[in-house]
Design an enzyme around this catalytic site. Structure first.
Site, PDB file in Angstrom:
ATOM      1  N   GLU A 141      14.368 100.398 -48.179  1.00 32.44           N
ATOM      2  CA  GLU A 141      14.028  99.972 -46.817  1.00 32.44           C
ATOM      3  C   GLU A 141      15.231  99.384 -46.091  1.00 32.44           C
ATOM      4  O   GLU A 141      15.445  99.643 -44.909  1.00 32.44           O
ATOM      5  CB  GLU A 141      12.911  98.920 -46.861  1.00 32.44           C
ATOM      6  CG  GLU A 141      11.557  99.449 -47.244  1.00 32.44           C
ATOM      7  CD  GLU A 141      10.519  98.357 -47.361  1.00 32.44           C
ATOM      8  OE1 GLU A 141       9.340  98.686 -47.558  1.00 32.44           O
ATOM      9  OE2 GLU A 141      10.878  97.164 -47.268  1.00 32.44           O
ATOM     10  N   GLY A 193      12.235  88.179 -44.821  1.00 34.17           N
ATOM     11  CA  GLY A 193      13.249  88.596 -43.852  1.00 34.17           C
ATOM     12  C   GLY A 193      14.410  89.368 -44.438  1.00 34.17           C
ATOM     13  O   GLY A 193      15.495  89.398 -43.848  1.00 34.17           O
ATOM     14  N   SER A 194      14.205  90.027 -45.590  1.00 37.07           N
ATOM     15  CA  SER A 194      15.317  90.781 -46.183  1.00 37.07           C
ATOM     16  C   SER A 194      15.712  91.964 -45.297  1.00 37.07           C
ATOM     17  O   SER A 194      16.898  92.308 -45.201  1.00 37.07           O
ATOM     18  CB  SER A 194      14.971  91.251 -47.592  1.00 37.07           C
ATOM     19  OG  SER A 194      13.835  92.085 -47.588  1.00 37.07           O
ATOM     20  N   ASN A 195      14.744  92.577 -44.632  1.00 39.01           N
ATOM     21  CA  ASN A 195      15.082  93.661 -43.701  1.00 39.01           C
ATOM     22  C   ASN A 195      15.751  93.118 -42.440  1.00 39.01           C
ATOM     23  O   ASN A 195      16.630  93.766 -41.867  1.00 39.01           O
ATOM     24  CB  ASN A 195      13.831  94.463 -43.357  1.00 39.01           C
ATOM     25  CG  ASN A 195      13.431  95.401 -44.476  1.00 39.01           C
ATOM     26  OD1 ASN A 195      14.226  96.203 -44.943  1.00 39.01           O
ATOM     27  ND2 ASN A 195      12.191  95.301 -44.923  1.00 39.01           N
ATOM     28  N   MET A 203       3.669  91.189 -40.006  1.00 36.78           N
ATOM     29  CA  MET A 203       2.319  91.410 -40.504  1.00 36.78           C
ATOM     30  C   MET A 203       1.272  91.066 -39.445  1.00 36.78           C
ATOM     31  O   MET A 203       0.499  90.122 -39.556  1.00 36.78           O
ATOM     32  CB  MET A 203       2.095  90.594 -41.785  1.00 36.78           C
ATOM     33  CG  MET A 203       3.120  90.863 -42.871  1.00 36.78           C
ATOM     34  SD  MET A 203       3.291  92.620 -43.279  1.00 36.78           S
ATOM     35  CE  MET A 203       1.718  92.913 -44.063  1.00 36.78           C
ATOM     36  N   HIS A 204       1.284  91.832 -38.403  1.00 37.68           N
ATOM     37  CA  HIS A 204       0.281  91.706 -37.341  1.00 37.68           C
ATOM     38  C   HIS A 204       0.236  93.043 -36.618  1.00 37.68           C
ATOM     39  O   HIS A 204       1.283  93.571 -36.227  1.00 37.68           O
ATOM     40  CB  HIS A 204       0.653  90.577 -36.372  1.00 37.68           C
ATOM     41  CG  HIS A 204      -0.210  90.515 -35.143  1.00 37.68           C
ATOM     42  ND1 HIS A 204      -1.426  89.856 -35.116  1.00 37.68           N
ATOM     43  CD2 HIS A 204      -0.047  91.037 -33.906  1.00 37.68           C
ATOM     44  CE1 HIS A 204      -1.960  89.980 -33.909  1.00 37.68           C
ATOM     45  NE2 HIS A 204      -1.132  90.694 -33.152  1.00 37.68           N
ATOM     46  N   ASN A 242       8.969 100.197 -35.967  1.00 31.93           N
ATOM     47  CA  ASN A 242       8.406  99.497 -37.120  1.00 31.93           C
ATOM     48  C   ASN A 242       8.815 100.184 -38.411  1.00 31.93           C
ATOM     49  O   ASN A 242       8.968 101.413 -38.454  1.00 31.93           O
ATOM     50  CB  ASN A 242       6.876  99.487 -37.013  1.00 31.93           C
ATOM     51  CG  ASN A 242       6.207  98.816 -38.200  1.00 31.93           C
ATOM     52  OD1 ASN A 242       6.514  97.677 -38.531  1.00 31.93           O
ATOM     53  ND2 ASN A 242       5.291  99.524 -38.841  1.00 31.93           N
ATOM     54  N   ASP A 267       0.468 102.805 -37.469  1.00 31.74           N
ATOM     55  CA  ASP A 267       1.420 103.594 -38.254  1.00 31.74           C
ATOM     56  C   ASP A 267       1.372 105.090 -37.937  1.00 31.74           C
ATOM     57  O   ASP A 267       1.731 105.919 -38.777  1.00 31.74           O
ATOM     58  CB  ASP A 267       1.211 103.365 -39.761  1.00 31.74           C
ATOM     59  CG  ASP A 267       1.478 101.921 -40.153  1.00 31.74           C
ATOM     60  OD1 ASP A 267       2.399 101.318 -39.583  1.00 31.74           O
ATOM     61  OD2 ASP A 267       0.754 101.384 -41.010  1.00 31.74           O
ATOM     62  N   HIS A 283       7.452 101.080 -42.157  1.00 29.43           N
ATOM     63  CA  HIS A 283       6.209 101.169 -42.927  1.00 29.43           C
ATOM     64  C   HIS A 283       6.513 101.855 -44.258  1.00 29.43           C
ATOM     65  O   HIS A 283       7.126 102.929 -44.281  1.00 29.43           O
ATOM     66  CB  HIS A 283       5.156 101.964 -42.147  1.00 29.43           C
ATOM     67  CG  HIS A 283       3.840 102.038 -42.856  1.00 29.43           C
ATOM     68  ND1 HIS A 283       3.123 100.918 -43.198  1.00 29.43           N
ATOM     69  CD2 HIS A 283       3.119 103.104 -43.310  1.00 29.43           C
ATOM     70  CE1 HIS A 283       2.011 101.278 -43.818  1.00 29.43           C
ATOM     71  NE2 HIS A 283       1.985 102.594 -43.909  1.00 29.43           N
TER      72      HIS A 283
END
Length: 229
Positions: free
Chosen positions: A204, A19-21, A114-115, A134, A176, A136
């Site tokens: 990021e 969860g750093s982002n 991650m889904h 998202n 993506d 990427h």
């Protein structure tokens, strides 16, 4: 109508791991770098995701919703058709959860989620006018899907490439391949994979905040136009 008079843009974040982002988004909302906005909820699909600790510390409600634990797919199921059907049912159920929120979000940010979503998730939200974006770790059209940094690194070592990047993009069914919102190129400096990953992740955190701010600004501007119409 000034931004201060508008109600905050409602953001829902989805994350699967550290969860750093997500933390970057929390910080940017708190300092106003993401204008007039509020993170209304975090959704995680992994029980031990550290993102939930970050949510608790920030006073943000969160929910764990998992493909297997919530009964959509039996553990160990390998049949591809059954897995695909279960994923679609999970996606549809998660879309309904979003649409039934007391405070319905205007923007969903996938921050290390991650889904891969299918049409049963994306189409109802698109009809409701909810944007989904998202992060990427690759440039548009390169290294789609999982393992993007590892695949770029393999190409560096093989002399097939010298740069990669990160992007924030709108989410569509094709993985993506949604329209990019912001893109940043990153040159390989000869480092090993772990160091490369660390450096990419540091970029990021900045890009996800900037791109989210851009989309939030567009949502608030659209609200103004509708109020004046």
């Amino acid at each position: 109508m000034a931004d201060q008079q508008q109600s905050p843009c409602r953001i829902l974040v989805m994350a699967s791991g550290n969860g750093s982002n997500f933390q970057s988004l929390i910080n940017a909302v708190g300092t106003g770098r993401i204008p007039n906005s509020k993170i209304i909820r975090l959704v995680v699909n992994r029980a031990k995701a550290y993102a939930t600790t970050r949510a608790n510390e920030a006073g943000i409600p969160w929910e764990y919703f998992n493909l297997i634990s919530n009964g959509f797919l039996p553990k160990g199921e390998k049949d591809e058709k059954k897995v695909a059907a279960a994923r679609e049912k999970y996606d549809a159920a998660l879309a309904q959860k979003v649409l039934n929120e007391t405070e319905r979000p205007e923007l969903i940010v996938l921050a290390g989620w991650m889904h891969v979503f299918s049409a049963p998730f994306l189409e109802p939200l698109e009809k409701a006018g909810i944007k989904v974006i998202n992060l990427h770790p690759a440039l548009p059209g390169a290294y789609d899907g999982a393992g993007a940094i590892e695949r770029a690194f393999s190409d560096f070592k093989a002399g097939k490439a010298t740069r990669t990047g990160i992007m924030i993009h709108y989410v569509v069914v094709k993985v993506d391949r949604g329209d990019p919102i912001m893109v940043q190129e990153i040159e390989w400096q000869g480092e090993e994979l772990a160091e490369l990953e660390t450096r990419i992740h540091s970029y990021e955190h900045e890009l996800i905040a900037k791109a989210t701010a851009k989309v939030v600004g567009e949502i608030l501007e659209q609200r103004k136009k509708q109020d004046l119409a």
